[in-house]
Design a protein around this motif. Structure first.
Motif, PDB file in Angstrom:
ATOM      1  N   GLU A 134      -6.598   1.592  10.242  1.00 36.18           N
ATOM      2  CA  GLU A 134      -5.500   2.536   9.989  1.00 36.18           C
ATOM      3  C   GLU A 134      -5.843   3.447   8.802  1.00 36.18           C
ATOM      4  OE1 GLU A 134      -1.902   0.256   9.545  1.00 36.18           O
ATOM      5  OE2 GLU A 134      -2.443  -1.001  11.250  1.00 36.18           O
ATOM      6  N   LEU A 135      -6.512   2.859   7.797  1.00 35.68           N
ATOM      7  CA  LEU A 135      -6.878   3.664   6.625  1.00 35.68           C
ATOM      8  C   LEU A 135      -7.862   4.763   7.025  1.00 35.68           C
ATOM      9  CD1 LEU A 135      -7.342   0.921   3.871  1.00 35.68           C
ATOM     10  CD2 LEU A 135      -5.276   2.058   4.651  1.00 35.68           C
ATOM     11  N   GLU A 136      -8.790   4.426   7.913  1.00 37.82           N
ATOM     12  CA  GLU A 136      -9.776   5.421   8.352  1.00 37.82           C
ATOM     13  C   GLU A 136      -9.095   6.604   9.040  1.00 37.82           C
ATOM     14  OE1 GLU A 136     -12.818   3.696  10.790  1.00 37.82           O
ATOM     15  OE2 GLU A 136     -13.105   2.037   9.379  1.00 37.82           O
ATOM     16  N   VAL A 137      -8.144   6.298   9.913  1.00 37.70           N
ATOM     17  CA  VAL A 137      -7.511   7.418  10.636  1.00 37.70           C
ATOM     18  C   VAL A 137      -6.577   8.219   9.728  1.00 37.70           C
ATOM     19  CG1 VAL A 137      -7.747   6.372  12.921  1.00 37.70           C
ATOM     20  CG2 VAL A 137      -5.627   6.004  11.629  1.00 37.70           C
ATOM     21  N   ILE A 138      -5.999   7.569   8.721  1.00 41.08           N
ATOM     22  CA  ILE A 138      -5.145   8.321   7.786  1.00 41.08           C
ATOM     23  C   ILE A 138      -5.982   9.362   7.043  1.00 41.08           C
ATOM     24  CG2 ILE A 138      -3.850   8.136   5.615  1.00 41.08           C
ATOM     25  CD1 ILE A 138      -2.714   5.458   6.729  1.00 41.08           C
ATOM     26  N   VAL A 139      -7.151   8.964   6.574  1.00 37.43           N
ATOM     27  CA  VAL A 139      -8.020   9.913   5.858  1.00 37.43           C
ATOM     28  C   VAL A 139      -8.476  11.024   6.806  1.00 37.43           C
ATOM     29  CG1 VAL A 139     -10.243  10.175   4.697  1.00 37.43           C
ATOM     30  CG2 VAL A 139      -8.777   8.239   4.154  1.00 37.43           C
ATOM     31  N   GLU A 140      -8.863  10.649   8.016  1.00 36.84           N
ATOM     32  CA  GLU A 140      -9.313  11.664   8.985  1.00 36.84           C
ATOM     33  C   GLU A 140      -8.148  12.595   9.367  1.00 36.84           C
ATOM     34  OE1 GLU A 140     -12.492  11.871   9.519  1.00 36.84           O
ATOM     35  OE2 GLU A 140     -12.295  13.611  10.837  1.00 36.84           O
ATOM     36  N   GLY A 141      -6.960  12.019   9.510  1.00 33.16           N
ATOM     37  CA  GLY A 141      -5.787  12.839   9.827  1.00 33.16           C
ATOM     38  C   GLY A 141      -5.473  13.816   8.698  1.00 33.16           C
ATOM     39  N   ALA A 142      -5.610  13.350   7.449  1.00 28.75           N
ATOM     40  CA  ALA A 142      -5.370  14.235   6.304  1.00 28.75           C
ATOM     41  C   ALA A 142      -6.390  15.367   6.291  1.00 28.75           C
ATOM     42  CB  ALA A 142      -5.438  13.444   5.003  1.00 28.75           C
ATOM     43  N   ARG A 143      -7.644  15.045   6.644  1.00 30.61           N
ATOM     44  CA  ARG A 143      -8.679  16.099   6.720  1.00 30.61           C
ATOM     45  C   ARG A 143      -8.305  17.138   7.780  1.00 30.61           C
ATOM     46  NH1 ARG A 143     -13.153  12.137   6.710  1.00 30.61           N
ATOM     47  NH2 ARG A 143     -13.872  11.960   4.561  1.00 30.61           N
ATOM     48  N   PHE A 176      12.831   4.664  -4.535  1.00 25.71           N
ATOM     49  CA  PHE A 176      12.061   5.706  -5.223  1.00 25.71           C
ATOM     50  C   PHE A 176      10.572   5.353  -5.289  1.00 25.71           C
ATOM     51  CE2 PHE A 176      10.221   7.412  -9.191  1.00 25.71           C
ATOM     52  CZ  PHE A 176      10.387   8.764  -8.952  1.00 25.71           C
ATOM     53  N   TYR A 177      10.275   4.113  -5.655  1.00 27.52           N
ATOM     54  CA  TYR A 177       8.864   3.751  -5.832  1.00 27.52           C
ATOM     55  C   TYR A 177       8.207   3.403  -4.506  1.00 27.52           C
ATOM     56  CZ  TYR A 177       9.762   3.397 -10.850  1.00 27.52           C
ATOM     57  OH  TYR A 177      10.085   3.667 -12.150  1.00 27.52           O
ATOM     58  N   LEU A 178       6.935   3.732  -4.432  1.00 19.05           N
ATOM     59  CA  LEU A 178       6.129   3.387  -3.270  1.00 19.05           C
ATOM     60  C   LEU A 178       6.073   1.864  -3.132  1.00 19.05           C
ATOM     61  CD1 LEU A 178       4.201   4.863  -1.217  1.00 19.05           C
ATOM     62  CD2 LEU A 178       2.347   4.286  -2.795  1.00 19.05           C
ATOM     63  N   PRO A 179       6.264   1.336  -1.920  1.00 18.02           N
ATOM     64  CA  PRO A 179       6.105  -0.113  -1.767  1.00 18.02           C
ATOM     65  C   PRO A 179       4.679  -0.522  -2.154  1.00 18.02           C
ATOM     66  CG  PRO A 179       6.823   0.906   0.302  1.00 18.02           C
ATOM     67  CD  PRO A 179       6.540   2.009  -0.662  1.00 18.02           C
ATOM     68  N   TYR A 180       4.469  -1.791  -2.428  1.00 23.63           N
ATOM     69  CA  TYR A 180       3.099  -2.264  -2.652  1.00 23.63           C
ATOM     70  C   TYR A 180       2.355  -2.152  -1.320  1.00 23.63           C
ATOM     71  CZ  TYR A 180       4.832  -4.112  -7.045  1.00 23.63           C
ATOM     72  OH  TYR A 180       5.394  -4.230  -8.295  1.00 23.63           O
ATOM     73  N   LEU A 181       1.159  -1.627  -1.392  1.00 20.84           N
ATOM     74  CA  LEU A 181       0.389  -1.420  -0.162  1.00 20.84           C
ATOM     75  C   LEU A 181      -0.792  -2.391  -0.156  1.00 20.84           C
ATOM     76  CD1 LEU A 181       0.335   2.501  -0.166  1.00 20.84           C
ATOM     77  CD2 LEU A 181       2.029   0.971   0.869  1.00 20.84           C
ATOM     78  N   GLY A 220      -6.342 -12.921   5.099  1.00 25.13           N
ATOM     79  CA  GLY A 220      -4.918 -12.642   4.874  1.00 25.13           C
ATOM     80  C   GLY A 220      -4.744 -11.278   4.256  1.00 25.13           C
ATOM     81  N   ILE A 221      -3.579 -11.047   3.665  1.00 20.83           N
ATOM     82  CA  ILE A 221      -3.296  -9.721   3.095  1.00 20.83           C
ATOM     83  C   ILE A 221      -3.783  -9.650   1.654  1.00 20.83           C
ATOM     84  CG2 ILE A 221      -1.463  -8.119   2.458  1.00 20.83           C
ATOM     85  CD1 ILE A 221       0.172  -9.307   4.793  1.00 20.83           C
ATOM     86  N   VAL A 222      -4.619  -8.648   1.385  1.00 18.44           N
ATOM     87  CA  VAL A 222      -5.068  -8.408   0.008  1.00 18.44           C
ATOM     88  C   VAL A 222      -4.023  -7.507  -0.644  1.00 18.44           C
ATOM     89  CG1 VAL A 222      -6.884  -7.451  -1.444  1.00 18.44           C
ATOM     90  CG2 VAL A 222      -7.471  -8.552   0.751  1.00 18.44           C
ATOM     91  N   ARG A 223      -3.335  -8.054  -1.652  1.00 17.56           N
ATOM     92  CA  ARG A 223      -2.224  -7.315  -2.255  1.00 17.56           C
ATOM     93  C   ARG A 223      -2.657  -6.644  -3.558  1.00 17.56           C
ATOM     94  NH1 ARG A 223       2.415  -9.440   0.302  1.00 17.56           N
ATOM     95  NH2 ARG A 223       1.855 -11.316   1.455  1.00 17.56           N
ATOM     96  N   LYS A 257      -1.093   9.371  -3.316  1.00 16.53           N
ATOM     97  CA  LYS A 257      -0.124   8.291  -3.551  1.00 16.53           C
ATOM     98  C   LYS A 257      -0.600   7.001  -2.905  1.00 16.53           C
ATOM     99  CE  LYS A 257       3.975  11.262  -3.922  1.00 16.53           C
ATOM    100  NZ  LYS A 257       5.233  11.683  -3.294  1.00 16.53           N
ATOM    101  N   LEU A 258      -1.020   7.101  -1.649  1.00 13.84           N
ATOM    102  CA  LEU A 258      -1.470   5.891  -0.942  1.00 13.84           C
ATOM    103  C   LEU A 258      -2.689   5.284  -1.626  1.00 13.84           C
ATOM    104  CD1 LEU A 258      -1.154   7.238   2.734  1.00 13.84           C
ATOM    105  CD2 LEU A 258       0.450   5.732   1.554  1.00 13.84           C
ATOM    106  N   ALA A 259      -3.536   6.164  -2.204  1.00 14.74           N
ATOM    107  CA  ALA A 259      -4.772   5.696  -2.832  1.00 14.74           C
ATOM    108  C   ALA A 259      -4.507   4.947  -4.130  1.00 14.74           C
ATOM    109  CB  ALA A 259      -5.701   6.869  -3.087  1.00 14.74           C
ATOM    110  N   PHE A 260      -3.268   4.940  -4.599  1.00 11.84           N
ATOM    111  CA  PHE A 260      -2.943   4.145  -5.799  1.00 11.84           C
ATOM    112  C   PHE A 260      -3.244   2.674  -5.537  1.00 11.84           C
ATOM    113  CE2 PHE A 260       0.018   1.994  -8.752  1.00 11.84           C
ATOM    114  CZ  PHE A 260      -0.393   2.597  -9.944  1.00 11.84           C
ATOM    115  N   ASP A 261      -2.986   2.230  -4.312  1.00 16.86           N
ATOM    116  CA  ASP A 261      -3.255   0.831  -3.957  1.00 16.86           C
ATOM    117  C   ASP A 261      -4.423   0.684  -2.981  1.00 16.86           C
ATOM    118  OD1 ASP A 261      -1.117  -0.158  -5.452  1.00 16.86           O
ATOM    119  OD2 ASP A 261       0.279  -0.051  -3.769  1.00 16.86           O
ATOM    120  N   LEU A 262      -4.638   1.701  -2.167  1.00 22.65           N
ATOM    121  CA  LEU A 262      -5.560   1.534  -1.036  1.00 22.65           C
ATOM    122  C   LEU A 262      -6.899   2.228  -1.288  1.00 22.65           C
ATOM    123  CD1 LEU A 262      -2.975   2.319   1.802  1.00 22.65           C
ATOM    124  CD2 LEU A 262      -3.802   0.062   1.107  1.00 22.65           C
ATOM    125  N   PRO A 263      -7.980   1.649  -0.802  1.00 26.68           N
ATOM    126  CA  PRO A 263      -9.308   2.268  -0.998  1.00 26.68           C
ATOM    127  C   PRO A 263      -9.552   3.383   0.008  1.00 26.68           C
ATOM    128  CG  PRO A 263      -9.546   0.222   0.216  1.00 26.68           C
ATOM    129  CD  PRO A 263      -8.083   0.363  -0.076  1.00 26.68           C
TER     130      PRO A 263
END
Lengths: 317, 362
Positions: free
Chosen positions: B124-133, B88-93, B100-103, B153-159
């Motif tokens: 990947e974050l850049e293309v997700i925002v552009e794809g949403a646009r 149910f819950y979004l994985p940690y992104l 390394g990975i910034v959690r 939802k993704l922006a809960f963890d991601l800039p």
């Protein structure tokens, strides 16, 4: 299902994870972060906080305290957002697949990686497969993906561009320095929306761009130019007062009328004016309809059409 | 005053998420005040009315993508239900960085420790925002809202940046535009695989006609939304421009069942690929050879749409299904693009030239 309840649930599941830390939060700030109004925010919070039927001993899963300007939430659950749903994934996939077709192979890699990773963020319900492959969007290829990539780089860094371009009616290319403000897709074609040194807004069809060099010089980008294209549906700007009158026969008039938002005449034909900034465009525009479009006026443009038609054979050589 | 539906749903979700093991409706009802409303639940014998309310809630939440799993015979007293936190819950992104990975900050409660971490790379974050646009710009409000919800939802963890606004590219809004309610109705019929009836104004017809269709997909090409559907009367696949559809109604009979299935061999992607007007049609495809003599920007761009002819540098080859449409397109270049083969195309072009000259004859 009521849209109101489902939309409200989505908003509430979006809100609680941001608030459920037991601290006071300013209502205006929460509303802004949730992209909603304070009034809608309060309605959403009240919809899950006002209880009239709780039995004795019932422990709230979510407890909400709304003060005059603040809200405080404690919750046993909902400390993270819900996973993406299949329709949400499909919406992103549609956008990403549109991007993918515009990009060079090297630029496609992050898109493919993002698509793969997003698939790991969704909920799995039995109806997920009903959404698969039911929507598709394609702007069509026009122009070079490499040129688009260079322009995206220039746009993201607000840098000027040296452009070698051959206009529709031009038999030689010209090179100019321009300030790119946006890319715009209109009428099946990608255009670069830009201003030249004189500040005049111009549109350059990507399929007529021959070379691009991104310069070091920067400028202040104007996003409003692109929004105007978006609203009008046209990548065309001209301060010309010159007009041509074209009559479209009943055989094709309905298509043109629909596109141009014009009423048909009683006989099913359409006669309308078009601005003319480029005579070669005017001739091409009318010729594409063959005998079903007739350039009526002005006389000198009609004469040019007659001369053009006499100048080529119409049979293979 | 009864509890709001949202409150009932939140209580139900909280109850399901609070149980590690599957629970029966009787057990769930103790944690959902609305399911105790008539006192029957408190007496450990929930009434059929309350059970039906629960079944409706469960179905609606499933419809919203909540992965409630039923165990045992659906609807029986012994049926048990579960909603697993990690489903149910979004994985940690996290974000991949040079170090390394910034959690994101994790939640120190039961159920959240088992959530996986999914790491995105910055590009990947850049293309997700552009794809949403992009998704938000194609003129379907439902699609735009789904894209916005996903990014929220993704922006809960991601800039992630804002998806509203034009970004670096815009899609011009076509005229006329598809009606958002029609798109929503067709989308609903498509999801539920229900027949839809509507009035359609075909371009060749003087007046609109009633159509009954089985939707296979919705696609956006050339700036317009189209419905790909089996025309029931004609028994054949047809494309309907959504802006020409009016009064669309989804078949209301047997709402819980599907009216048809989309054939497994049907691919919307293949069906809807953006093509030139002369590439679309029911006729057999043929290869056309065209001689390009002009050097204007328009002629060079047109030539680039064809394939090179190795025997002649000024010739280009095209796959054509509609000779009339192709001949008119060539004609617009006023002699700078002349058909060489096949003979039928050459004749078509000559006929257009002749009839158009007649229009301007003195």
């Amino acid at each position: 299902m009521t849209d109101t309840a489902s939309a409200q649930l989505k908003r509430v599941l979006h809100l609680i994870p941001r608030l459920a830390d037991g601290e006071e939060h300013a209502l205006t700030e929460v509303a802004a972060a949730a992209e909603t109004s304070p009034a809608e925010l309060l309605r959403d919070l009240e919809s899950i906080s006002e209880r009239f039927d709780a039995p004795g001993g019932f422990v709230e899963g979510v407890s909400i305290l709304v003060e005059e300007n603040t809200v405080c939430v404690t919750a046993n659950q909902f400390h993270r957002p819900m996973r993406l749903t299949m329709p949400e994934l499909c919406a992103l996939e549609l956008g990403l697949s549109m991007l993918r077709r515009e990009r060079t192979p090297a630029e496609q890699a992050p898109i493919d990686r993002a698509l793969g990773r997003l698939r790991d963020t969704i909920t799995h319900v039995p109806t997920n497969d009903r959404h698969e492959g039911t929507r598709y969007a394609d702007l069509g290829a026009s122009g070079s993906a490499d040129h688009l990539a260079s322009l995206r780089g220039a746009l993201s860094s607000d840098r000027k561009v040296e452009l070698r371009y051959r206009a529709g009616g031009a038999t030689e290319s010209s090179t100019r320095t321009i300030c790119p403000h946006s890319l715009a897709h209109a009428e099946h074609m990608w255009y670069l929306v830009a201003t030249g040194d004189d500040g005049t807004l111009r549109f350059f069809r990507l399929d007529r761009v021959e070379a691009i060099r991104v310069l070091d010089e920067t400028f202040e980008r104007d996003g409003a130019a692109a929004v105007r294209v978006q609203e009008t549906g046209r990548a065309f700007v001209s301060d010309t007062s010159r007009r041509m009158t074209v009559r479209y026969s009943p055989r094709i008039a309905r298509w043109v009328a629909e596109r141009e938002g014009q009423p048909l005449a009683a006989d099913g034909s359409l006669t309308m004016e078009h601005p003319v900034a480029d005579e070669s465009w005017a001739i091409r525009h009318v010729l594409q309809y063959g005998p079903d479009a007739e350039l009526i006026a002005p006389p000198e443009l009609r004469a040019m059409m007659s001369k053009t038609l006499r100048s080529f054979g119409g049979v293979s050589r | 005053m009864p509890a709001s539906k949202v409150q009932r749903w939140i209580d139900l979700l909280a109850a399901l998420l609070g149980h590690r093991m599957p629970v029966t409706f009787k057990q769930l009802a103790r944690d959902v005040p609305a399911y105790l409303a008539d006192g029957s639940g408190a007496a450990d014998e929930p009434s059929p009315t309350l059970k039906r309310m629960f079944e409706r809630d469960k179905a609606e939440l499933l419809g919203l993508g909540v992965p409630i799993v039923s165990i045992g015979e659906e609807g029986s007293d012994e049926s048990a239900y579960t909603l697993r936190t990690k489903e149910f819950y979004l994985p940690y992104l996290g974000i991949v960085s040079a170090r390394g990975i910034v959690r994101p900050t994790t939640v120190d409660h039961y159920g959240y420790r088992s959530l996986a971490t999914l790491a995105f790379e910055p590009d990947e974050l850049e293309v997700i925002v552009e794809g949403a646009r992009r998704a938000a710009q194609v003129g379907d409000p439902v699609l735009a809202e789904e894209a916005r919800n996903a990014v929220r939802k993704l922006a809960f963890d991601l800039p992630l940046g804002a998806t509203d606004g034009p970004g670096g590219a815009v899609i011009a809004k076509p005229r006329p535009r598809a009606d958002s309610r029609t798109l929503a109705t067709l989308g609903d019929a498509l999801f539920r695989r229900k027949r839809v009836t509507f009035r359609y104004q075909a371009m060749g017809a003087a007046a609109g006609a009633e159509r009954s269709a089985e939707p296979y997909g919705l696609f956006f090409v050339s700036g317009h939304w189209y419905l790909a559907a089996r025309d029931v009367e004609k028994g054949a696949l047809r494309n309907f421009r959504v802006s020409r559809i009016d009064a669309a109604v989804v078949n209301k009979t047997k709402g819980g069942t599907t009216d048809y299935e989309i054939p497994a061999s049907f691919s919307l992607r293949e069906h809807a690929q953006s093509r030139q007007a002369w590439e679309i049609g029911d006729g057999d495809a043929f290869e056309a050879v065209v001689e390009f003599t002009g050097v204007s920007g328009a002629v060079r761009a047109a030539a680039a749409l064809g394939r090179a002819d190795e025997s002649n540098a000024s010739h280009r080859r095209f796959q054509v299904r509609r000779a009339d449409s192709f001949a008119r397109w060539l004609f617009s270049f006023a002699g700078d693009a002349t058909p060489i083969a096949p003979p039928s195309l050459v004749s078509e072009y000559a006929a257009i030239t002749s009839t158009t000259r007649a229009v301007y004859a003195p």
